[in-house]
Motif scaffolding. Structure first.
Motif, short mmCIF file in Angstrom:
data_model
loop_
_atom_site.label_atom_id
_atom_site.label_comp_id
_atom_site.label_asym_id
_atom_site.label_seq_id
_atom_site.Cartn_x
_atom_site.Cartn_y
_atom_site.Cartn_z
N ARG A 38 0.86 -1.18 0.00
CA ARG A 38 0.00 0.00 0.00
C ARG A 38 0.90 1.23 0.00
O ARG A 38 2.02 1.20 0.50
CB ARG A 38 -0.94 -0.02 1.19
N GLN A 66 0.79 5.80 0.03
CA GLN A 66 0.07 7.07 0.15
C GLN A 66 0.77 8.11 -0.72
O GLN A 66 1.71 8.77 -0.28
CB GLN A 66 0.03 7.55 1.60
N HIS A 103 -4.76 11.99 1.07
CA HIS A 103 -4.90 11.84 2.52
C HIS A 103 -4.85 10.39 2.97
O HIS A 103 -4.45 10.10 4.08
CB HIS A 103 -6.21 12.49 2.99
N GLY A 104 -5.24 9.48 2.10
CA GLY A 104 -5.25 8.07 2.47
C GLY A 104 -4.36 7.23 1.58
O GLY A 104 -3.82 7.70 0.59
N GLU A 105 -4.22 5.98 1.98
CA GLU A 105 -3.42 5.03 1.19
C GLU A 105 -4.26 4.42 0.08
O GLU A 105 -5.48 4.47 0.11
CB GLU A 105 -2.93 3.89 2.08
N GLN A 106 -3.56 3.83 -0.87
CA GLN A 106 -4.21 3.04 -1.90
C GLN A 106 -3.32 1.84 -2.18
O GLN A 106 -2.15 1.80 -1.78
CB GLN A 106 -4.47 3.85 -3.17
N ALA A 117 5.86 9.54 -1.08
CA ALA A 117 4.72 9.41 -0.19
C ALA A 117 4.43 10.75 0.48
O ALA A 117 5.34 11.54 0.76
CB ALA A 117 5.01 8.36 0.89
N GLU A 118 3.18 10.98 0.75
CA GLU A 118 2.76 12.21 1.43
C GLU A 118 3.46 12.37 2.77
O GLU A 118 3.95 13.45 3.10
CB GLU A 118 1.23 12.20 1.61
#
Length: 160
Positions: free
Chosen positions: A91, A93, A98-101, A138-139
């Protein structure tokens, strides 16, 4: 064979992948404030890559469009790190989300050719995937203006 933007006619069933194969999980040491001078790079050669990492007092102002160089908040990218290919269930981000995928979904949405996906290197830290190299960081790992130091990481093909 076709990709998202090209059609290749020939006998080779695989589109030529620009990434060297990753057959293992490779350790990567970043410079730390205690052991290095700012702007002095540490260099590691692994799996066909020459990886350069250096601490900087701030992020450069004109960073350009090099997809193989990224800047991270040095306090967030935990030591040590590793480089590996994707594994089932990964996974991610992406910066700006704001969220993971699922990493698989990110790769499809980024139009990474299917035959390349198992060779795209990933920078892995204690907190997860910090960078899908060549595509997005990643964020949680991106450099923020309030950070005290910036970690610049560059990937280049290793010269034999």
């Amino acid at each position: 064979l076709s990709t998202y933007s090209e059609l290749l006619l020939g006998y080779d069933p695989h589109y030529p992948c620009p990434y060297p194969p990753l057959i293992d999980n490779y350790s990567l040491e970043f410079p730390s404030s205690n052991t290095s001078t700012l702007n002095e790079p540490s260099v590691t050669n692994i799996a066909g890559w020459r990886i350069s990492a250096r601490l900087m007092s701030s992020m450069p102002k004109n960073i350009g469009e090099d997809p193989f160089t990224a800047w991270f908040d040095s306090s967030i990218v935990n030591h040590p790190a590793s480089i590996r290919a994707r594994i089932a269930g990964d996974r991610f981000q992406p910066a700006g989300m704001h969220g993971e995928q699922k990493l698989q979904d990110f790769m499809v949405n980024s139009k990474i050719p299917r035959s390349w996906r198992h060779q795209v290197p990933l920078l892995i830290c204690k907190s997860g995937i910090a960078w899908v190299i060549g595509y997005r960081i990643a964020e949680w790992a991106r450099f923020k203006s309030e950070a005290t130091e910036c970690l610049e990481v560059s990937f280049r093909p290793a010269v034999s």
